[in-house]
Design an enzyme around this catalytic site. Sequence first.
Site, PDB file in Angstrom:
ATOM      1  N   ASP A 155       4.579  -7.911  -3.019  1.00 13.98           N
ATOM      2  CA  ASP A 155       3.967  -9.125  -2.475  1.00 13.98           C
ATOM      3  C   ASP A 155       2.933  -8.763  -1.418  1.00 13.98           C
ATOM      4  OD1 ASP A 155       6.151  -8.349  -0.639  1.00 13.98           O
ATOM      5  OD2 ASP A 155       5.654 -10.205   0.412  1.00 13.98           O
ATOM      6  N   SER A 156       1.793  -9.450  -1.462  1.00 10.65           N
ATOM      7  CA  SER A 156       0.723  -9.296  -0.484  1.00 10.65           C
ATOM      8  C   SER A 156       0.193  -7.863  -0.495  1.00 10.65           C
ATOM      9  CB  SER A 156       1.227  -9.720   0.900  1.00 10.65           C
ATOM     10  OG  SER A 156       0.176  -9.877   1.806  1.00 10.65           O
TER      11      SER A 156
END
Length: 320
Positions: A155-156
């Site tokens: 994520d990210s």
Amino acid sequence: MAAPLDPVIAQIIPLMPMRDPAVMTPQSARDSLRALAASRAAIPAPPVDSVQDIKVKGGASLLDARVYRVGTTPAPTVVFFHGGGWVAGDLETHDRQARNLAIETGAVVVSVDYRRPPETRFPGAFEDAFAAVRDIFDRVAEFGGDAKRVGVAGDSAGGNLAATTAIACRDTGIRLAAQLLVYPVTDVVGAYADARENARYPSRAENAEGYFLTRATMEWFCGHYLADPGHASDWRVSPLRAASLAGVAPAIVTTAWFDPLRDEGAAYARALEAAGVRVKHHEGPGLIHGYFGMGDASDVARAEAQRARADFKALLARGV
């Protein structure tokens, strides 16, 4: 018309950390994410059958990693990279995400704690991520046991590492079954401070502030990750700038409507599709950056994350 901001998320935003880069330090960013994770201690962690701390190979030395299992039969293996702008985040801050990934995909999830800037700048995190995937792939019998069902997820900034690692795997002949890119960073040319580059992605202006992750915070993260601004065009940090995406693993890409990273994530999904890669994009209506960690509070966030993980599970099941 886009869905309005989820009212539960709107109440969460003022409680979120890392929203003021003017006073933020690497240590304060790390401490605040750790504190956020600790604040959820009263909520039982999603139950898995076993959790084991191990070591995996990194780019320069052994790395801490954590293995989550939900059964004992052969299963897919997923290498997971946490978010936190490369600078913050660790095995603890993303423990619940790794658990949910294992539970909802049935995979053995190996969460990897890569080196972080400013102590280790680019390409350190990328080199760690790729070395870890190679090591886990070579040792797959110790994990899920099926070399045809190995995937990467993150994520990210972790989504950035998953995307760039997937490209590196293609280039070195490692066949991945799938990649799950959760609101990934895909293009840091201009380090979020260049008006012309920012104009390529309207979400950087529309969602510049007020929705937890800000454009100024992304500028701060890039300033710590990149020792040389010229590195931003390297595909190992900006996968959208890769010469070709043909042949990379099938992908699930999620974005969030109220996220400055929304449009570069969507652009990456389109670029994958244009290169002939099987891809599905979840747009995250009504949601903000970080919503995969908000499922305990927001029904909207939980449902959107579950849809993405279900699609990732289906790709893993197909194998290579």
